[in-house]
Design a protein around this motif. Structure first.
Motif: not given
Length: 190
Positions: A126-151
């Motif tokens: 269970k803790s692996d999965v919970q950590a996966g949610y946190l991992n995805a959240s932090s990664l996607m927060d940074a990646l979705l803000a990347n100016p190079e991806l906006q277009d």
């Protein structure tokens, strides 16, 4: 469903969120979405691999007779934490929720169930999965803000809106199964 969720091929992974979106998500009709996935794949894989190497956690089925519903081949016996499949699935939910905020609740719920599929399969704690949610959240927060991806993100939204305007209904039996899974959470059970 948990066995199906183990398939991380991008075409399959995107389609896994069709019921949550309310229409068939076809990556073949979304070249900009495919491009976004290709551009973030390395960052997500690299960060997840770093964490797995650091923690070097043994999977639940190693050294036990506990059943698993997917092949152990390629899983890495000591790479349980954080769950890479959960990171990928919940990351997809976050990406699609960003692109289709009108479906965010259902998409994120499906992302939760996607992660819980790893517990059902016996591939993660269970803790692996919970950590996966946190991992995805932090990664996607940074990646979705990347100016190079906006277009590409804006173009991917237009692609998804075009699919929604001429929808192909997802498999009703699959949607019913996903809805049933969504009413229960393995993470809230003792």
């Amino acid at each position: 469903m948990a066995q199906s969720d183990a398939d991380l091929d991008p075409t399959h992974l995107v389609r896994d969120f069709s019921c949550a979106a309310g229409f068939d998500l076809d990556l073949a009709r979304a070249p900009h979405l495919r491009r976004v996935l290709e551009r973030i794949r390395h960052a997500v894989g690299h960060r997840t691999s770093e964490a797995k190497t650091y923690w070097h956690r043994t999977r639940p089925f190693v050294g036990t007779n506990l059943p698993i519903c997917t092949s152990p081949d390629g899983l890495g016996l000591h790479s349980s934490y954080p769950s890479g499949h959960t990171t990928a699935g919940y990351g997809m939910a976050l990406l699609l929720a960003h692109l289709m905020p009108e479906h965010a609740t259902a998409l994120l719920q499906r992302g939760r169930v996607f992660g819980e599929s790893r517990i059902v399969c016996g591939a993660h704690w269970k803790s692996d999965v919970q950590a996966g949610y946190l991992n995805a959240s932090s990664l996607m927060d940074a990646l979705l803000a990347n100016p190079e991806l906006q277009d590409d993100l804006a173009a991917a939204r237009r692609e998804l809106l075009a699919m929604q305007a001429h929808p192909v209904a997802p498999d009703a039996a699959r949607c019913a199964m996903e809805q049933e899974a969504a009413t229960h959470s393995l993470l809230s059970e003792p």
